[in-house]
Design a protein around this motif. Sequence first.
Motif, PDB file in Angstrom:
ATOM      1  N   ARG A  87       0.832  -1.196   0.000  1.00  0.00           N
ATOM      2  CA  ARG A  87       0.000   0.000   0.000  1.00  0.00           C
ATOM      3  C   ARG A  87       0.872   1.254   0.000  1.00  0.00           C
ATOM      4  N   ASP A  89       0.172   4.158   1.262  1.00  0.00           N
ATOM      5  CA  ASP A  89       0.124   4.894   2.525  1.00  0.00           C
ATOM      6  C   ASP A  89       0.905   4.220   3.643  1.00  0.00           C
ATOM      7  N   GLU A  90       1.535   3.064   3.368  1.00  0.00           N
ATOM      8  CA  GLU A  90       2.317   2.384   4.397  1.00  0.00           C
ATOM      9  C   GLU A  90       3.818   2.528   4.182  1.00  0.00           C
ATOM     10  N   ARG A  92       5.863   5.199   4.379  1.00  0.00           N
ATOM     11  CA  ARG A  92       6.545   5.952   5.437  1.00  0.00           C
ATOM     12  C   ARG A  92       6.534   5.193   6.755  1.00  0.00           C
ATOM     13  N   PRO A 121       1.956  10.280  -3.248  1.00  0.00           N
ATOM     14  CA  PRO A 121       1.495   9.012  -3.856  1.00  0.00           C
ATOM     15  C   PRO A 121       1.368   9.053  -5.372  1.00  0.00           C
ATOM     16  N   THR A 220     -12.341  10.799   0.082  1.00  0.00           N
ATOM     17  CA  THR A 220     -11.249  10.323   0.923  1.00  0.00           C
ATOM     18  C   THR A 220     -10.476  11.509   1.472  1.00  0.00           C
ATOM     19  N   LEU A 222      -7.105  12.816   2.484  1.00  0.00           N
ATOM     20  CA  LEU A 222      -5.719  12.457   2.199  1.00  0.00           C
ATOM     21  C   LEU A 222      -4.771  12.877   3.303  1.00  0.00           C
ATOM     22  N   ALA A 223      -5.027  14.032   3.910  1.00  0.00           N
ATOM     23  CA  ALA A 223      -4.125  14.547   4.950  1.00  0.00           C
ATOM     24  C   ALA A 223      -4.903  15.495   5.852  1.00  0.00           C
TER      25      ALA A 223
END
Length: 734
Positions: A87, A89-90, A92, A121, A220, A222-223
């Motif tokens: 993924r 998002d994993e 970091r 991303p 979604t 994102l941050a």
Amino acid sequence: MSPYTFEFEDGVVREWTLTEEGAEPTTVADYAPSLFVAGPDAALADLQDRLETDPKVLGTRTEQWATSLHEAHADDRSRVLRVDGGRVDEVRTLAREIRGIHERETHAPGTFRLFDVDLAPGFRYCLDRDIDPTPDRDLRTLRLSLDEAALADGDISALARAGEPIDGDEPQVLRTLRHHLERRDPDVLVVSHAELVPTLERRAETLGIEFHLGRLPGMTKLASENTYASYGQVGHSPARYRVPGRAILDTSNSFLWHQSGLAGIRYMVERTGRPLQEAAWGSIGALLTSRQIRLARRRKGVLAPWNKWEPERFTDVETLHAADRGGFTFSPEVGFHEDVHEIDFASLYPRIICEHNVSPETVGCDCDGADIGHAETNPVPEIGYEICETDGFLPAVLEPLISDRAAIKRRLGDDPSDDEAARLRAESGAIKWVLVSSFGYQGYRNAKFGRIECHEAINAYARKIALTAKRRLEEAGWRIVHGIVDSLWVTPRGDEPEPLETVTADISETVGIPLEHDGNYEWVCFVPLRDSIGSGGSGGSRAGGRRAGGSASAGALTKYFGKRSSGGYKFRGIELRQRSTPAFVADSQRAFIEALDRERDPEAVCDVLGRRLSELREGTVDPADLTVTKRVSRRLADYSQQTHSAAALRRYERRGIDRHPGQSVEYVVADDDARGPERVRLALEEPRTYDADYYATLLVRACESVLSPLGWDRSRIRHSLRDGRTVRLSTFTD
């Protein structure tokens, strides 16, 4: 056609490709984002064993990559461990575990160096898949805005589309917007604030209305929003959201949007490889870094370091003293100067980089030229660093941008259509900011491909160029009245100096960088430091029979105003160019300058000041024109003094509107003698009163900036207002 926006969900990527009718999605299930780890072979083998049981890791293998520009320059490669994750998002999280757990438990600190960790991303995906996300057709946009108070209350009935309110209550607004989305099918949503996205989605759900902003249902985050510090400035980054099939452009979080619009952002997509939404919120430094990372990967096989590892090299004290200097400046002759010409070196620092091959791997190149066929080296003026002549990385990054901007200027000179001219100016503006930052980024401690020796070498060349230009100009009968980095202001020293066009052409040929005539002025005023006003000092030229006063100080380097010979004025550094200055004060300062231009007499300027002060005292000024805009640097609880900003923050808090460090407050000073939040009224509260004394002080200061080059300080201005002179009719013509 290449996809232009992307979504990442549970290890699956959805690509959206533009079509003539809209956009079509494609699902990609086999993408595995990777990070890379360098270190001793035994340590990498141990790490590989440890990662085999990590559920976030799909696989590992060793590969050969260059881990720095120096390695690529020497045609060398390192053995690194490639770690594939499931993924995006994993990545970091995995990197932090390698650094904070696996390294700490079994190895010394610094054993591992990590690469390709902190990439956005979409940019990572395009980089890994060699995708160009530049839109293939004109983009359809939809602009949505909602004022802060309504946004804080979650009231969407005041929603505006393309600046025009959508009539009706909340359900009607949502239905009208849904119809427009279906009919228009926009590719980009341009929103006044990112929080508008979840607000619309939540209200639709609450009201039971089928509605979604994307081309498919869903949203979604994102941050989250965050506050940060950079170069001593506190900034705030709003939360970021994504909807399926459309890029979101948050105007409250896009420097590039305000500087160059959608055309400039699109150009940067092409040059950096960042998808549209990521390019829109990216800082200029992030855009430059993305371009560097893509070029380093494609041309040099160099990975992007997570942390900068290259320390400053040791040097002797003499070299350090010579190198540790900035760009060359000529202290301005504070005062009123007539017949002034401004000449500029075109993109001075980027052109120095390209002209002299300045790059991290070429400065101080210590590779064995005989073994790898490198060319000779050239010494940097004053500091003696040797620069290898083999084509450098930084010139390859910047030369296409410089060429593009030069071509745009030529095209603009051919009188293109209005639409094309607007696009060209937008692209030129976007390029300008990246070129401006390219030099400073070399000295930035976190720049992935920065190096302080490059920063020092560029400055050394710039100082030599400035002195070369100075000598030639003075030999030709021109006097420099001010100079800063890449710009010089000159006046004739005698009756018949050499033609400036001839002199600038000679200088351009000598230094290898174009010196262009930016414009000539009937007159220019250089403004002294505020603390030095009225302190005396050297004189200047004459202005309408009055001797100019004030001291030439570094504080005036970017504070001046003048009238172009072709018409119109130019302002730098004074109040009307400052974001915090109320519109009425800025407009008044412009009137002061116009009066000085007409009369060449400080007393005429004071007459205009007196009339403007009367308007204030009589209460005829619209309070909206007295709005002060300030960026706050701390939370409300951290203010120890009851400043205007603290008072404004308290009023925002009362209205349920969040204001974080790095964000701006807008207020009108209602009663400067009051305490707490009663001192001000927020602009959104539509105040009807103001403190005339407070704004009178701002007016006098603005007038002082205009008259200080002529030796007039605040006390002399106030004395002129009290002397009972007859006000001339010309005062009322501004």
